[in-house]
Design a protein around this motif. Sequence first.
Motif, PDB file in Angstrom:
ATOM      1  N   LEU A   1       6.751 -18.851  -9.671  1.00 32.59           N
ATOM      2  CA  LEU A   1       7.325 -18.925  -8.326  1.00 32.59           C
ATOM      3  C   LEU A   1       6.952 -17.677  -7.524  1.00 32.59           C
ATOM      4  O   LEU A   1       6.557 -17.768  -6.359  1.00 32.59           O
ATOM      5  CB  LEU A   1       8.845 -19.072  -8.419  1.00 32.59           C
ATOM      6  N   ALA A   2       7.041 -16.514  -8.166  1.00 28.88           N
ATOM      7  CA  ALA A   2       6.641 -15.275  -7.491  1.00 28.88           C
ATOM      8  C   ALA A   2       5.150 -15.285  -7.182  1.00 28.88           C
ATOM      9  O   ALA A   2       4.715 -14.767  -6.147  1.00 28.88           O
ATOM     10  CB  ALA A   2       6.997 -14.071  -8.358  1.00 28.88           C
ATOM     11  N   GLY A   3       4.356 -15.881  -8.087  1.00 29.05           N
ATOM     12  CA  GLY A   3       2.925 -15.975  -7.833  1.00 29.05           C
ATOM     13  C   GLY A   3       2.609 -16.812  -6.608  1.00 29.05           C
ATOM     14  O   GLY A   3       1.875 -16.373  -5.712  1.00 29.05           O
ATOM     15  N   TYR A   4       3.176 -17.995  -6.542  1.00 31.45           N
ATOM     16  CA  TYR A   4       2.866 -18.906  -5.437  1.00 31.45           C
ATOM     17  C   TYR A   4       3.435 -18.445  -4.100  1.00 31.45           C
ATOM     18  O   TYR A   4       2.868 -18.755  -3.048  1.00 31.45           O
ATOM     19  CB  TYR A   4       3.373 -20.310  -5.758  1.00 31.45           C
ATOM     20  N   THR A   5       4.550 -17.711  -4.120  1.00 33.14           N
ATOM     21  CA  THR A   5       5.186 -17.320  -2.856  1.00 33.14           C
ATOM     22  C   THR A   5       4.894 -15.873  -2.479  1.00 33.14           C
ATOM     23  O   THR A   5       5.264 -15.435  -1.385  1.00 33.14           O
ATOM     24  CB  THR A   5       6.714 -17.516  -2.940  1.00 33.14           C
ATOM     25  N   GLY A   6       4.233 -15.126  -3.371  1.00 28.82           N
ATOM     26  CA  GLY A   6       4.006 -13.708  -3.124  1.00 28.82           C
ATOM     27  C   GLY A   6       2.658 -13.408  -2.504  1.00 28.82           C
ATOM     28  O   GLY A   6       1.972 -14.292  -1.970  1.00 28.82           O
ATOM     29  N   ASP A   7       2.267 -12.159  -2.599  1.00 29.12           N
ATOM     30  CA  ASP A   7       1.033 -11.647  -2.007  1.00 29.12           C
ATOM     31  C   ASP A   7      -0.188 -12.299  -2.665  1.00 29.12           C
ATOM     32  O   ASP A   7      -0.404 -12.143  -3.861  1.00 29.12           O
ATOM     33  CB  ASP A   7       0.996 -10.133  -2.203  1.00 29.12           C
ATOM     34  N   GLN A   8      -0.985 -13.004  -1.865  1.00 32.33           N
ATOM     35  CA  GLN A   8      -2.163 -13.692  -2.407  1.00 32.33           C
ATOM     36  C   GLN A   8      -3.412 -12.807  -2.410  1.00 32.33           C
ATOM     37  O   GLN A   8      -4.469 -13.231  -2.891  1.00 32.33           O
ATOM     38  CB  GLN A   8      -2.441 -14.964  -1.602  1.00 32.33           C
ATOM     39  N   SER A   9      -3.296 -11.576  -1.909  1.00 26.95           N
ATOM     40  CA  SER A   9      -4.463 -10.693  -1.917  1.00 26.95           C
ATOM     41  C   SER A   9      -4.893 -10.355  -3.343  1.00 26.95           C
ATOM     42  O   SER A   9      -6.051  -9.991  -3.571  1.00 26.95           O
ATOM     43  CB  SER A   9      -4.172  -9.415  -1.128  1.00 26.95           C
ATOM     44  N   VAL A  10      -3.976 -10.491  -4.308  1.00 23.64           N
ATOM     45  CA  VAL A  10      -4.345 -10.220  -5.703  1.00 23.64           C
ATOM     46  C   VAL A  10      -5.395 -11.221  -6.182  1.00 23.64           C
ATOM     47  O   VAL A  10      -6.267 -10.896  -6.989  1.00 23.64           O
ATOM     48  CB  VAL A  10      -3.110 -10.244  -6.623  1.00 23.64           C
ATOM     49  N   VAL A  11      -5.304 -12.447  -5.685  1.00 21.23           N
ATOM     50  CA  VAL A  11      -6.264 -13.481  -6.070  1.00 21.23           C
ATOM     51  C   VAL A  11      -7.625 -13.184  -5.441  1.00 21.23           C
ATOM     52  O   VAL A  11      -8.666 -13.271  -6.103  1.00 21.23           O
ATOM     53  CB  VAL A  11      -5.767 -14.883  -5.647  1.00 21.23           C
ATOM     54  N   THR A  12      -7.623 -12.813  -4.175  1.00 14.97           N
ATOM     55  CA  THR A  12      -8.864 -12.455  -3.490  1.00 14.97           C
ATOM     56  C   THR A  12      -9.551 -11.275  -4.167  1.00 14.97           C
ATOM     57  O   THR A  12     -10.779 -11.267  -4.329  1.00 14.97           O
ATOM     58  CB  THR A  12      -8.577 -12.118  -2.019  1.00 14.97           C
ATOM     59  N   ALA A  13      -8.753 -10.294  -4.592  1.00  7.86           N
ATOM     60  CA  ALA A  13      -9.328  -9.120  -5.259  1.00  7.86           C
ATOM     61  C   ALA A  13      -9.997  -9.502  -6.569  1.00  7.86           C
ATOM     62  O   ALA A  13     -11.088  -9.003  -6.895  1.00  7.86           O
ATOM     63  CB  ALA A  13      -8.236  -8.075  -5.500  1.00  7.86           C
ATOM     64  N   MET A  14      -9.372 -10.391  -7.326  1.00  4.24           N
ATOM     65  CA  MET A  14      -9.983 -10.848  -8.579  1.00  4.24           C
ATOM     66  C   MET A  14     -11.274 -11.606  -8.300  1.00  4.24           C
ATOM     67  O   MET A  14     -12.285 -11.398  -8.973  1.00  4.24           O
ATOM     68  CB  MET A  14      -8.998 -11.708  -9.375  1.00  4.24           C
ATOM     69  N   ARG A  15     -11.242 -12.472  -7.290  1.00  5.24           N
ATOM     70  CA  ARG A  15     -12.449 -13.231  -6.954  1.00  5.24           C
ATOM     71  C   ARG A  15     -13.595 -12.305  -6.579  1.00  5.24           C
ATOM     72  O   ARG A  15     -14.729 -12.491  -7.016  1.00  5.24           O
ATOM     73  CB  ARG A  15     -12.161 -14.190  -5.795  1.00  5.24           C
ATOM     74  N   ASP A  16     -13.303 -11.304  -5.764  1.00  5.07           N
ATOM     75  CA  ASP A  16     -14.355 -10.381  -5.335  1.00  5.07           C
ATOM     76  C   ASP A  16     -14.925  -9.599  -6.521  1.00  5.07           C
ATOM     77  O   ASP A  16     -16.130  -9.328  -6.577  1.00  5.07           O
ATOM     78  CB  ASP A  16     -13.811  -9.427  -4.272  1.00  5.07           C
ATOM     79  N   GLU A  17     -14.070  -9.232  -7.458  1.00  2.00           N
ATOM     80  CA  GLU A  17     -14.547  -8.525  -8.645  1.00  2.00           C
ATOM     81  C   GLU A  17     -15.390  -9.443  -9.521  1.00  2.00           C
ATOM     82  O   GLU A  17     -16.416  -9.023 -10.066  1.00  2.00           O
ATOM     83  CB  GLU A  17     -13.358  -7.968  -9.433  1.00  2.00           C
ATOM     84  N   TYR A  18     -14.973 -10.701  -9.648  1.00  4.52           N
ATOM     85  CA  TYR A  18     -15.778 -11.651 -10.421  1.00  4.52           C
ATOM     86  C   TYR A  18     -17.169 -11.817  -9.808  1.00  4.52           C
ATOM     87  O   TYR A  18     -18.158 -11.962 -10.523  1.00  4.52           O
ATOM     88  CB  TYR A  18     -15.091 -13.023 -10.494  1.00  4.52           C
TER      89      TYR A  18
END
Length: 364
Positions: free
Chosen positions: A265-282
């Motif tokens: 729930l915290a993942g889906y409703t929280g800061d999504q920049s963490v996902v973008t950061a992982m994508r950019d690193e990948y």
Amino acid sequence: MKFADRVLNLEISGIRKIFESAGPNAISLALGQPDFDTPLHIKEAAIRAIQDGKTGYTQNSGIPELREAISSKFRNENGLRYSPSEIIVTAGASEALHIAMQAMINPGDRVVFSDPGFVSYGALAELAGGRADPVPLGEDLRIDLNRTYDAIDGARMVVLNSPANPTGIVESKDTIRGIVEYADDQGTIVISDEVYEHFIYEGKHYSAAAFGDNVITINATSKTYAMTGWRLGLLAAPLEIVEECIKVHQYVIACAPSISQYAALAGYTGDQSVVTAMRDEYRIRRDMMAGGLKEMGFDFKVPEGAFYLFVPMRKEQMEAIISAGVIIVPGTAFGEKGSGYARISYAASQDALKEALNRIRNVV
């Protein structure tokens, strides 16, 4: 000792065999597991849930606030109108695949999927009493529409996976739409496995359910939020399908882990920049590994999504690389047509990837 034929006929995952045989100093590029830690705000939500005593069973389908958050995610990110009642929170995408096939497949029903493709599709089809029907990809490792249409005729189910494991291919809108619409005409159910949707470097993700009501959408927090061990996935489908899937779910597991649900729930409703950061690193890691391997003479298409390279490679090269302590997965783990390829995960640190490239360079 006598065992069920449906189990005796299954092989242990080739990915797991390779991973578990790794030596102590090996660099494992075998598992599809992010090396990132779960983001802090997600871990803190789990800790709060434990401290607040939210450690009991939940509703079979999942806590209402999580299903509402997932419903909003589908609406905002994918343009899909799944209500909370059309969503089941599961113990990972693996359970979602399992309950979907158990609910929809009768003995002898054919389940169509790509070859090479993810190892679970055929195995879960057979556990449900169905017949696995792998369809070879084209030479460009994309779905061959004509072959797939032919296979869909008379099939009960077809599985789509884009971005794809093991190839990293991102299928086009026309391909996704074409399969969904053709399957609908034939009375065939589509499973759309979208666990890598946020890790796309070229192209765009298209959710299959945007093109028809004959789709079961499967996703998970595992890759998106680096939560593989939390075992938190989801299944979304029209209500009449969900009502049958929930029967299997309640007897298999009752409900997904409560603490994982509050974390998600915290993942889906929280800061999504963490996902973008992982994508950019990948993306950086993909380019590093692809560039290094191409300099060594390997010729392959740079993947558009997920976090795997699928590289044409001779058997003796694979064996030499594994012997040098770089654990990669032979393509045959993903189907007969994976012969002559190796899957290399770049979900590892840049330092680990640099050392892996050095070891590979020394043996090829």
